[in-house]
Design an enzyme around this catalytic site. Structure first.
Site, PDB file in Angstrom:
ATOM      1  N   SER A   1       7.559 -72.122 -16.371  1.00  0.00           N
ATOM      2  CA  SER A   1       7.848 -72.865 -17.594  1.00  0.00           C
ATOM      3  C   SER A   1       6.841 -73.976 -17.803  1.00  0.00           C
ATOM      4  O   SER A   1       6.315 -74.538 -16.857  1.00  0.00           O
ATOM      5  CB  SER A   1       9.250 -73.477 -17.547  1.00  0.00           C
TER       6      SER A   1
ATOM      7  N   LYS B   1      15.052 -69.050 -14.385  1.00  0.00           N
ATOM      8  CA  LYS B   1      14.183 -69.335 -15.532  1.00  0.00           C
ATOM      9  C   LYS B   1      14.925 -69.044 -16.846  1.00  0.00           C
ATOM     10  O   LYS B   1      14.804 -69.786 -17.822  1.00  0.00           O
ATOM     11  CB  LYS B   1      12.898 -68.506 -15.452  1.00  0.00           C
TER      12      LYS B   1
ATOM     13  N   HIS C   1      17.252 -71.829 -17.443  1.00  0.00           N
ATOM     14  CA  HIS C   1      16.426 -72.955 -17.910  1.00  0.00           C
ATOM     15  C   HIS C   1      16.223 -72.857 -19.417  1.00  0.00           C
ATOM     16  O   HIS C   1      16.414 -73.823 -20.154  1.00  0.00           O
ATOM     17  CB  HIS C   1      15.071 -72.951 -17.185  1.00  0.00           C
ATOM     18  N   ASN C   2      15.844 -71.679 -19.879  1.00  0.00           N
ATOM     19  CA  ASN C   2      15.595 -71.514 -21.308  1.00  0.00           C
ATOM     20  C   ASN C   2      16.881 -71.664 -22.118  1.00  0.00           C
ATOM     21  O   ASN C   2      16.865 -72.220 -23.215  1.00  0.00           O
ATOM     22  CB  ASN C   2      14.952 -70.154 -21.580  1.00  0.00           C
TER      23      ASN C   2
ATOM     24  N   GLU D   1      17.521 -75.198 -22.416  1.00  0.00           N
ATOM     25  CA  GLU D   1      16.540 -75.723 -23.383  1.00  0.00           C
ATOM     26  C   GLU D   1      17.062 -75.530 -24.821  1.00  0.00           C
ATOM     27  O   GLU D   1      16.984 -76.450 -25.644  1.00  0.00           O
ATOM     28  CB  GLU D   1      15.220 -74.969 -23.151  1.00  0.00           C
TER      29      GLU D   1
HETATM   30  P1  NBP Z   1       1.508 -62.157 -24.268  1.00  0.00           P
HETATM   31  O1  NBP Z   1       2.937 -62.119 -23.969  1.00  0.00           O
HETATM   32  O2  NBP Z   1       1.076 -62.275 -25.693  1.00  0.00           O
HETATM   33  O3  NBP Z   1       0.836 -60.820 -23.662  1.00  0.00           O
HETATM   34  C1  NBP Z   1      -0.534 -60.535 -23.865  1.00  0.00           C
HETATM   35  C2  NBP Z   1      -1.141 -59.968 -22.609  1.00  0.00           C
HETATM   36  O4  NBP Z   1      -0.475 -58.758 -22.223  1.00  0.00           O
HETATM   37  C3  NBP Z   1      -2.597 -59.589 -22.830  1.00  0.00           C
HETATM   38  O5  NBP Z   1      -3.310 -59.877 -21.657  1.00  0.00           O
HETATM   39  C4  NBP Z   1      -2.504 -58.086 -23.077  1.00  0.00           C
HETATM   40  O6  NBP Z   1      -3.699 -57.408 -22.803  1.00  0.00           O
HETATM   41  C5  NBP Z   1      -1.456 -57.726 -22.070  1.00  0.00           C
HETATM   42  N1  NBP Z   1      -0.886 -56.392 -22.256  1.00  0.00           N
HETATM   43  C6  NBP Z   1      -0.052 -55.904 -23.213  1.00  0.00           C
HETATM   44 BR1  NBP Z   1       0.533 -56.842 -24.654  1.00  0.00          BR
HETATM   45  N2  NBP Z   1       0.285 -54.628 -23.031  1.00  0.00           N
HETATM   46  C7  NBP Z   1      -0.361 -54.241 -21.914  1.00  0.00           C
HETATM   47  C8  NBP Z   1      -0.421 -53.020 -21.201  1.00  0.00           C
HETATM   48  N3  NBP Z   1       0.283 -51.955 -21.591  1.00  0.00           N
HETATM   49  N4  NBP Z   1      -1.206 -52.966 -20.107  1.00  0.00           N
HETATM   50  C9  NBP Z   1      -1.904 -54.036 -19.709  1.00  0.00           C
HETATM   51  N5  NBP Z   1      -1.886 -55.236 -20.327  1.00  0.00           N
HETATM   52  C10 NBP Z   1      -1.116 -55.343 -21.426  1.00  0.00           C
HETATM   53  O7  NBP Z   1       0.761 -63.286 -23.415  1.00  0.00           O
HETATM   54  P2  NBP Z   1       1.191 -64.788 -23.082  1.00  0.00           P
HETATM   55  O8  NBP Z   1       1.716 -65.487 -24.274  1.00  0.00           O
HETATM   56  O9  NBP Z   1       0.038 -65.347 -22.354  1.00  0.00           O
HETATM   57  O10 NBP Z   1       2.410 -64.624 -22.062  1.00  0.00           O
HETATM   58  C11 NBP Z   1       2.295 -63.912 -20.837  1.00  0.00           C
HETATM   59  C12 NBP Z   1       3.653 -63.857 -20.189  1.00  0.00           C
HETATM   60  O11 NBP Z   1       4.096 -65.184 -19.901  1.00  0.00           O
HETATM   61  C13 NBP Z   1       4.735 -63.235 -21.070  1.00  0.00           C
HETATM   62  O12 NBP Z   1       5.622 -62.499 -20.280  1.00  0.00           O
HETATM   63  C14 NBP Z   1       5.435 -64.431 -21.654  1.00  0.00           C
HETATM   64  O13 NBP Z   1       6.782 -64.150 -22.014  1.00  0.00           O
HETATM   65  C15 NBP Z   1       5.365 -65.418 -20.500  1.00  0.00           C
HETATM   66  N6  NBP Z   1       5.445 -66.830 -20.872  1.00  0.00           N
HETATM   67  C16 NBP Z   1       4.810 -67.301 -21.969  1.00  0.00           C
HETATM   68  C17 NBP Z   1       4.878 -68.646 -22.302  1.00  0.00           C
HETATM   69  C18 NBP Z   1       4.158 -69.179 -23.503  1.00  0.00           C
HETATM   70  O14 NBP Z   1       4.311 -70.386 -23.782  1.00  0.00           O
HETATM   71  N7  NBP Z   1       3.372 -68.390 -24.209  1.00  0.00           N
HETATM   72  C19 NBP Z   1       5.598 -69.515 -21.489  1.00  0.00           C
HETATM   73  C20 NBP Z   1       6.213 -69.025 -20.356  1.00  0.00           C
HETATM   74  C21 NBP Z   1       6.119 -67.668 -20.060  1.00  0.00           C
HETATM   75  P3  NBP Z   1      -4.791 -57.169 -23.988  1.00  0.00           P
HETATM   76  O15 NBP Z   1      -5.590 -58.428 -24.036  1.00  0.00           O
HETATM   77  O16 NBP Z   1      -5.583 -56.006 -23.501  1.00  0.00           O
HETATM   78  O17 NBP Z   1      -4.039 -56.895 -25.251  1.00  0.00           O
END
Ligand code: NBP
Length: 479
Positions: free
Chosen positions: A128, A183, A186-187, A190
């Site tokens: 988080s 987690k 937590h959400n 939140e």
């Molecule tokens: P995203 O949730 O937007 O995911 C994008 C990533 O997933 C890219 O690297 C993409 O690769 C990859 N991907 C996908 Br979509 N399908 C795929 C597949 N079939 N094989 C391999 N790679 C694949 O990214 P994020 O916002 O950075 O979040 C990452 C994780 O962290 C998520 O689970 C999210 O819920 C969690 N999270 C996010 C936050 C936040 O604030 N954003 C906070 C806490 C946790 P590509 O580049 O090739 O499309």
């Protein structure tokens, strides 16, 4: 040199986490399905530390020292399964896959079981703090085999946020899905915190008649007291912000439809299965849903209600203080509910979650970080078997002192027709928990009447049934 850790999935979260590891002196292998992202990371931030870019899964795995530590930061759900299936065949016994995404804990349990059979340690880690946290220090909630925690601990402690007393905001939560479960809660908490803050704002705006900039000042003052937290701090920032295009308060030009990505809903669905009341979180999820039902709101827009009269200056100031008390007491209730939910899951799945640890690692890095959590930690540490936070002497006293003002705030909201589902559900929970007799006795009578579901008596052991349709005599229904 071989990389100590690898990160695959280089969108905002993965990229920032990889940079965080590199800035802390670790050699980090980086990989992404679309190789352009890997190249961009190294081109833009290569100077921050040692990155080993890998184009293929084989290259990525080969770059890691043994046992391999591989963090997956891709979209939750099918993409996570796809990535695990891509890497698992390339790994050796004892290697560790960490899923840092927002997986559902049931998926994490399934993945952990299947990888364990293949000799691979699978760690479901809740992370988080958003993108800023991933870069500068998130709160990290790893669940999985205890051996893998020993191998991950130095790295995770190094990149995690540090609480005010310097301790890293990460701890081994428990086996399999424990980390992702915590987690999720937590959400959920939140969501509840945000809803309560939104209701407090609404009351100050509608009943006290304060403008957003003034409410920002009120929140800034609250932030110096027991409500001191990241969410109160950013609330003041958002309320003080003016829209550049119109010159109006920013909050007045944003459409009043709250969206959600699903972790709050998961919390409530899971709480229903566990039979734990989390009314604060549920009301927050429902409040967001209601806000988005444009047709329903339009159809009801002309329904009658009281006219809201703004309080005069002196009464408004007194009311603002009552709202602070209502907000604080309701916050205690929603944390107590979330804590009960974690207790129930820990017992159900045999996780042995240390709730003092959970409070401790939420003190920094995460969205609900707050001074308050240090007191929750102390309460759980003083009595690990505490049935509810409300049984802690200090919290009980504070909530008890706040309750007259809390009632006035809720009653005022009701009288003026301002919806406060979070504040009022919290108060109802408080009153239900402290009630000497609940009307559940009548519910049992009704159930026995229409369905012969039986009831227990206050004066004798056993299950009983009244022959409602016949002579209304009572019979023993057990044995
Ligand atoms: P995203 O949730 O937007 O995911 C994008 C990533 O997933 C890219 O690297 C993409 O690769 C990859 N991907 C996908 Br979509 N399908 C795929 C597949 N079939 N094989 C391999 N790679 C694949 O990214 P994020 O916002 O950075 O979040 C990452 C994780 O962290 C998520 O689970 C999210 O819920 C969690 N999270 C996010 C936050 C936040 O604030 N954003 C906070 C806490 C946790 P590509 O580049 O090739 O499309």
């Amino acid at each position: 040199s071989p990389a100590q850790i690898g990160v695959t999935g280089l969108a905002v979260m993965g990229r920032n986490l990889a940079r965080n590891f590199a800035r802390r002196g670790y050699t980090v292998a980086v990989h992404n399905r679309t190789a352009a992202r890997t190249r961009e990371l190294v081109a833009e931030f290569g100077g921050e530390g040692d990155f080993v870019p890998a184009t293929t899964a084989e290259e990525f795995v080969a770059a890691l020292e043994r046992p391999r530590r591989l963090v997956v930061m891709v979209k939750a759900g099918e993409p996570t399964d796809a990535v695990i299936e891509e890497f698992a065949p390339l790994l050796a016994e004892g290697d560790i896959i960490v899923d840092g995404g927002n997986a559902h804990f049931a998926d994490t349990r399934r993945r952990e079981r299947s990888l364990r059979e293949r000799g691979i340690h699978f760690v479901g880690a809740g992370i988080s703090g958003g993108e800023e946290g991933a870069l500068n220090g998130p709160s990290i909630m790893p669940g999985g085999p205890a051996e893998s925690w020993e191998a991950l601990r130095p790295l995770l402690e190094s990149v995690a946020a540090k609480a005010a007393d310097g301790t890293p905001c990460t701890a081994h939560i428990g086996p399999d899905g424990a980390g992702h479960f915590v987690k999720m809660v937590h959400n959920g908490i939140e969501y509840a915190d945000m809803q309560l803050i939104a209701e407090a704002y609404d009351l100050l705006r509608t009943v006290a008649g304060y403008e957003p900039a003034r409410i920002a000042e009120v929140f800034r003052t609250w932030n110096t007291g027991r409500l001191d937290s990241y969410l109160i701090e950013i609330t003041a920032e958002v309320l003080a912000h003016t829209d550049a295009a119109t010159g109006l308060p920013f909050v007045d030009v944003v459409a009043d439809r709250a969206e959600q990505k699903g972790t709050g809903r998961w919390t409530v669905q899971t709480a229903l299965d566990l039979g734990v009341p989390v009314s604060g979180i549920a009301e927050a999820v429902f409040a967001r849903s209601l806000s988005g039902h444009a047709g329903l709101r339009e159809a009801c827009a002309e329904l009658p209600g009281p006219r809201c009269q703004v309080l005069d200056e002196r009464d408004a100031a007194r009311f603002a203080d009552q709202v602070e008390q209502a907000l604080y007491a309701s916050k205690v209730i929603s944390y107590a509910q979330g804590w009960n939910m974690m207790q129930a899951a820990s017992a159900e799945y045999g996780w042995g979650v240390d709730l003092a640890d959970v409070a401790a690692i939420w003190r920094g890095g995460c969205i609900i970080r707050a001074a308050f959590l240090d007191r929750v930690r102390a309460a759980c540490a003083a009595d690990p078997a505490l049935p509810t936070l409300l049984a802690d002497e200090e919290f009980a006293e504070e909530v008890g002192e706040a309750q007259p003002a809390w009632r006035t705030a809720v009653a005022t909201a009701v009288r003026y027709g301002v919806p406060v589902p979070g504040l009022s559900a919290a108060l109802a929970s408080y009153d239900a928990l402290r009630a000497e007799r609940l009307p559940a006795a009548l519910t049992q009578g009704q159930r026995d009447y229409f369905g012969a579901h039986t009831y227990r008596r206050t004066d004798r052991e056993g299950a009983f049934h009244t022959r409602w349709g016949q002579d209304r005599s009572e019979v023993r229904a057990d044995g």
